[in-house]
Design a protein around this motif. Sequence first.
Motif, PDB file in Angstrom:
ATOM      1  N   ALA A  82      -6.016   9.982 -73.234  1.00  0.00           N
ATOM      2  CA  ALA A  82      -6.314  10.181 -71.595  1.00  0.00           C
ATOM      3  C   ALA A  82      -5.300  11.210 -71.250  1.00  0.00           C
ATOM      4  CB  ALA A  82      -6.175   8.770 -71.068  1.00  0.00           C
ATOM      5  N   VAL A  83      -5.730  11.948 -70.318  1.00  0.00           N
ATOM      6  CA  VAL A  83      -5.151  13.132 -69.659  1.00  0.00           C
ATOM      7  C   VAL A  83      -5.190  12.959 -68.354  1.00  0.00           C
ATOM      8  CG1 VAL A  83      -4.766  15.563 -69.357  1.00  0.00           C
ATOM      9  CG2 VAL A  83      -5.891  14.492 -71.729  1.00  0.00           C
ATOM     10  N   VAL A  84      -3.926  13.033 -67.508  1.00  0.00           N
ATOM     11  CA  VAL A  84      -3.541  13.006 -66.216  1.00  0.00           C
ATOM     12  C   VAL A  84      -2.943  14.542 -65.802  1.00  0.00           C
ATOM     13  CG1 VAL A  84      -2.337  12.089 -64.256  1.00  0.00           C
ATOM     14  CG2 VAL A  84      -3.225  10.488 -66.061  1.00  0.00           C
ATOM     15  N   GLY A  85      -3.768  15.252 -65.247  1.00  0.00           N
ATOM     16  CA  GLY A  85      -3.466  16.439 -65.145  1.00  0.00           C
ATOM     17  C   GLY A  85      -2.816  16.862 -63.816  1.00  0.00           C
ATOM     18  N   GLN A  86      -2.206  17.893 -63.656  1.00  0.00           N
ATOM     19  CA  GLN A  86      -1.285  18.316 -62.137  1.00  0.00           C
ATOM     20  C   GLN A  86      -2.259  18.817 -61.269  1.00  0.00           C
ATOM     21  OE1 GLN A  86       1.368  21.701 -61.961  1.00  0.00           O
ATOM     22  NE2 GLN A  86       1.154  21.952 -64.441  1.00  0.00           N
ATOM     23  N   THR A  87      -3.476  19.197 -61.575  1.00  0.00           N
ATOM     24  CA  THR A  87      -4.565  19.856 -60.797  1.00  0.00           C
ATOM     25  C   THR A  87      -5.846  18.874 -60.506  1.00  0.00           C
ATOM     26  OG1 THR A  87      -5.651  20.934 -62.535  1.00  0.00           O
ATOM     27  CG2 THR A  87      -3.758  22.133 -61.448  1.00  0.00           C
ATOM     28  N   ASP A  88      -5.631  17.733 -61.018  1.00  0.00           N
ATOM     29  CA  ASP A  88      -6.612  16.622 -60.906  1.00  0.00           C
ATOM     30  C   ASP A  88      -7.018  16.710 -59.213  1.00  0.00           C
ATOM     31  OD1 ASP A  88      -6.779  16.358 -63.330  1.00  0.00           O
ATOM     32  OD2 ASP A  88      -5.884  14.546 -63.468  1.00  0.00           O
ATOM     33  N   GLN A  89      -8.252  16.778 -58.717  1.00  0.00           N
ATOM     34  CA  GLN A  89      -8.810  16.450 -57.456  1.00  0.00           C
ATOM     35  C   GLN A  89      -9.686  15.848 -57.260  1.00  0.00           C
ATOM     36  OE1 GLN A  89      -6.997  17.649 -54.830  1.00  0.00           O
ATOM     37  NE2 GLN A  89      -5.577  18.790 -55.882  1.00  0.00           N
ATOM     38  N   PRO A  90      -9.372  14.425 -57.374  1.00  0.00           N
ATOM     39  CA  PRO A  90     -10.729  13.437 -57.145  1.00  0.00           C
ATOM     40  C   PRO A  90     -11.319  13.361 -55.695  1.00  0.00           C
ATOM     41  CG  PRO A  90      -8.446  12.138 -56.806  1.00  0.00           C
ATOM     42  CD  PRO A  90      -8.179  13.496 -57.407  1.00  0.00           C
ATOM     43  N   ASP A  91     -12.592  13.112 -55.600  1.00  0.00           N
ATOM     44  CA  ASP A  91     -13.298  13.026 -54.449  1.00  0.00           C
ATOM     45  C   ASP A  91     -12.686  12.203 -53.512  1.00  0.00           C
ATOM     46  OD1 ASP A  91     -15.206  12.673 -52.318  1.00  0.00           O
ATOM     47  OD2 ASP A  91     -16.915  12.910 -53.670  1.00  0.00           O
ATOM     48  N   HIS A  92     -12.246  12.443 -52.203  1.00  0.00           N
ATOM     49  CA  HIS A  92     -11.597  11.802 -51.233  1.00  0.00           C
ATOM     50  C   HIS A  92     -12.293  10.756 -50.633  1.00  0.00           C
ATOM     51  CE1 HIS A  92      -8.105  15.155 -50.113  1.00  0.00           C
ATOM     52  NE2 HIS A  92      -8.245  14.836 -51.538  1.00  0.00           N
ATOM     53  N   ARG A  93     -13.494  10.604 -50.845  1.00  0.00           N
ATOM     54  CA  ARG A  93     -14.405   9.583 -50.219  1.00  0.00           C
ATOM     55  C   ARG A  93     -14.664   8.306 -51.271  1.00  0.00           C
ATOM     56  NH1 ARG A  93     -19.382  13.411 -49.407  1.00  0.00           N
ATOM     57  NH2 ARG A  93     -18.642  13.937 -51.309  1.00  0.00           N
ATOM     58  N   ILE A  94     -14.233   8.575 -52.674  1.00  0.00           N
ATOM     59  CA  ILE A  94     -14.560   7.633 -53.799  1.00  0.00           C
ATOM     60  C   ILE A  94     -13.616   6.584 -53.660  1.00  0.00           C
ATOM     61  CG2 ILE A  94     -13.239   8.878 -55.582  1.00  0.00           C
ATOM     62  CD1 ILE A  94     -15.327   7.775 -57.434  1.00  0.00           C
ATOM     63  N   PRO A  95     -14.144   5.186 -53.580  1.00  0.00           N
ATOM     64  CA  PRO A  95     -13.167   4.045 -53.472  1.00  0.00           C
ATOM     65  C   PRO A  95     -12.368   3.954 -54.672  1.00  0.00           C
ATOM     66  CG  PRO A  95     -15.416   3.372 -53.020  1.00  0.00           C
ATOM     67  CD  PRO A  95     -15.411   4.736 -53.430  1.00  0.00           C
ATOM     68  N   VAL A  96     -11.303   3.657 -54.497  1.00  0.00           N
ATOM     69  CA  VAL A  96     -10.089   3.516 -55.507  1.00  0.00           C
ATOM     70  C   VAL A  96     -10.800   2.706 -56.979  1.00  0.00           C
ATOM     71  CG1 VAL A  96      -7.904   2.634 -56.518  1.00  0.00           C
ATOM     72  CG2 VAL A  96      -8.055   3.791 -54.220  1.00  0.00           C
ATOM     73  N   GLY A 142       0.795  10.192 -51.941  1.00  0.00           N
ATOM     74  CA  GLY A 142       0.940  11.086 -53.099  1.00  0.00           C
ATOM     75  C   GLY A 142       1.306  10.191 -54.207  1.00  0.00           C
ATOM     76  N   GLY A 143       2.143   8.946 -54.109  1.00  0.00           N
ATOM     77  CA  GLY A 143       2.716   8.257 -55.084  1.00  0.00           C
ATOM     78  C   GLY A 143       1.264   7.251 -55.392  1.00  0.00           C
ATOM     79  N   GLU A 144       0.551   6.572 -54.439  1.00  0.00           N
ATOM     80  CA  GLU A 144      -0.509   5.792 -54.859  1.00  0.00           C
ATOM     81  C   GLU A 144      -1.605   6.743 -55.486  1.00  0.00           C
ATOM     82  OE1 GLU A 144       0.019   3.139 -50.654  1.00  0.00           O
ATOM     83  OE2 GLU A 144      -1.278   4.787 -50.694  1.00  0.00           O
ATOM     84  N   ARG A 145      -1.811   7.895 -55.289  1.00  0.00           N
ATOM     85  CA  ARG A 145      -2.853   8.626 -55.922  1.00  0.00           C
ATOM     86  C   ARG A 145      -2.432   9.084 -57.504  1.00  0.00           C
ATOM     87  NH1 ARG A 145      -3.686  11.550 -51.797  1.00  0.00           N
ATOM     88  NH2 ARG A 145      -2.139  13.248 -52.210  1.00  0.00           N
ATOM     89  N   GLN A 146      -1.044   9.186 -57.479  1.00  0.00           N
ATOM     90  CA  GLN A 146      -0.956   9.525 -59.045  1.00  0.00           C
ATOM     91  C   GLN A 146      -1.049   8.045 -59.804  1.00  0.00           C
ATOM     92  OE1 GLN A 146      -0.832  12.533 -59.602  1.00  0.00           O
ATOM     93  NE2 GLN A 146       1.603  12.915 -60.185  1.00  0.00           N
ATOM     94  N   ASP A 164       0.807  15.680 -67.133  1.00  0.00           N
ATOM     95  CA  ASP A 164       1.255  17.192 -66.995  1.00  0.00           C
ATOM     96  C   ASP A 164       1.887  17.050 -65.686  1.00  0.00           C
ATOM     97  OD1 ASP A 164       1.598  19.722 -66.930  1.00  0.00           O
ATOM     98  OD2 ASP A 164      -0.227  20.500 -66.942  1.00  0.00           O
ATOM     99  N   GLU A 165       3.237  17.102 -65.565  1.00  0.00           N
ATOM    100  CA  GLU A 165       4.196  17.068 -64.557  1.00  0.00           C
ATOM    101  C   GLU A 165       3.725  15.849 -63.185  1.00  0.00           C
ATOM    102  OE1 GLU A 165       5.137  20.724 -62.721  1.00  0.00           O
ATOM    103  OE2 GLU A 165       5.392  21.716 -64.593  1.00  0.00           O
ATOM    104  N   PRO A 166       3.641  14.514 -63.829  1.00  0.00           N
ATOM    105  CA  PRO A 166       2.988  13.569 -63.129  1.00  0.00           C
ATOM    106  C   PRO A 166       3.938  13.507 -61.839  1.00  0.00           C
ATOM    107  CG  PRO A 166       4.331  12.708 -64.972  1.00  0.00           C
ATOM    108  CD  PRO A 166       4.317  14.314 -65.200  1.00  0.00           C
ATOM    109  N   THR A 167       5.297  13.693 -61.506  1.00  0.00           N
ATOM    110  CA  THR A 167       5.918  13.453 -60.518  1.00  0.00           C
ATOM    111  C   THR A 167       5.976  14.688 -59.326  1.00  0.00           C
ATOM    112  OG1 THR A 167       7.956  14.460 -61.578  1.00  0.00           O
ATOM    113  CG2 THR A 167       7.558  12.122 -61.933  1.00  0.00           C
ATOM    114  N   ASN A 168       5.167  15.648 -59.823  1.00  0.00           N
ATOM    115  CA  ASN A 168       4.939  16.738 -58.544  1.00  0.00           C
ATOM    116  C   ASN A 168       4.724  16.132 -57.290  1.00  0.00           C
ATOM    117  OD1 ASN A 168       5.699  19.013 -60.220  1.00  0.00           O
ATOM    118  ND2 ASN A 168       3.731  19.786 -60.168  1.00  0.00           N
ATOM    119  N   HIS A 169       5.501  16.526 -56.353  1.00  0.00           N
ATOM    120  CA  HIS A 169       5.033  16.279 -54.817  1.00  0.00           C
ATOM    121  C   HIS A 169       5.526  14.818 -54.339  1.00  0.00           C
ATOM    122  CE1 HIS A 169       2.911  19.920 -54.992  1.00  0.00           C
ATOM    123  NE2 HIS A 169       1.940  19.464 -56.051  1.00  0.00           N
ATOM    124  N   LEU A 170       6.150  14.144 -55.532  1.00  0.00           N
ATOM    125  CA  LEU A 170       6.818  13.032 -55.097  1.00  0.00           C
ATOM    126  C   LEU A 170       8.234  12.764 -54.704  1.00  0.00           C
ATOM    127  CD1 LEU A 170       5.199  10.518 -58.090  1.00  0.00           C
ATOM    128  CD2 LEU A 170       4.400  11.322 -55.778  1.00  0.00           C
TER     129      LEU A 170
END
Length: 264
Positions: A82-96, A142-146, A164-170
């Motif tokens: 499983a990969v969590v990238g620093q540029t992942d941009q999920p659809d803002h409308r999708i429920p968690v 930001g933290g909740e999204r990560q 990939d840099e999971p703490t960016n912007h926190l």
Amino acid sequence: MRGILSAQGLTYETRSGIRLLDEVSLDVATGDRLAIIGPNGAGKTTLLRMLAGTLRPIAGMVHLLGEPLAGMRPVKRARLVAVVGQTDQPDHRIPVRDYVALGRIPHAARRPGAQDAAIIRQALDRTELLHLAGREMGSLSGGERQRAQIARALAQEPRILFLDEPTNHLDPRARGALLALVAELGLTIVAVLHDLHLVSGFATRVAILRQGRLVASGPVEETLDRHVVRDVFGIDLLRLPHPHEDRQLTVFDIPLTRSTGAFP
């Protein structure tokens, strides 16, 4: 090969002939938390992507559980990695909850069953997001999204997790909390970390890159020493006694002065 992941002679060049990675070899044992560090442009993300199988080297090989990663079927790889990238941009409308459920795609049949629902709920619980399961992704901090991205990765039930840099912007406290959560997952972790202060508290091993080459690799306390840090980053590393606890503090002395070659 020892453990879960092995890389031999990984090399990568851009189409214009710029070499981003040059004959990098390393092993990752089961249960390791490996931090990949280095200055900007050192090849950290390139190495992470090749170890995860999302980028193919021009030379060298990666083996996952003894099998060549390049020849592994995508579905099988997705069940292991499983990969969590620093540029992942999920659809803002999708429920968690629905976003986390995407992690079940490599495993689920056409209709997810009760077992899938239980795994999704567990992923939300382990990342402390159950109370936000019905919220839209765009409403999260930001933290909740990560944490949601990590929950989606957990829903894949991987053997190895790449970050990939999971703490960016926190903020600093959120960075520590996120890495503490990841460290408690019990998974094999490979993470690119930009903040050197986080490495000693999180990682069990470290791989240090400079200009696409592996400078050093091994246990953190043995490998991340003052000579390597001065040589690679141009700053000083100090180990000082904690004033209130029975442990050492790792401090990086970063002068607020401009110097030639400091910018990438």
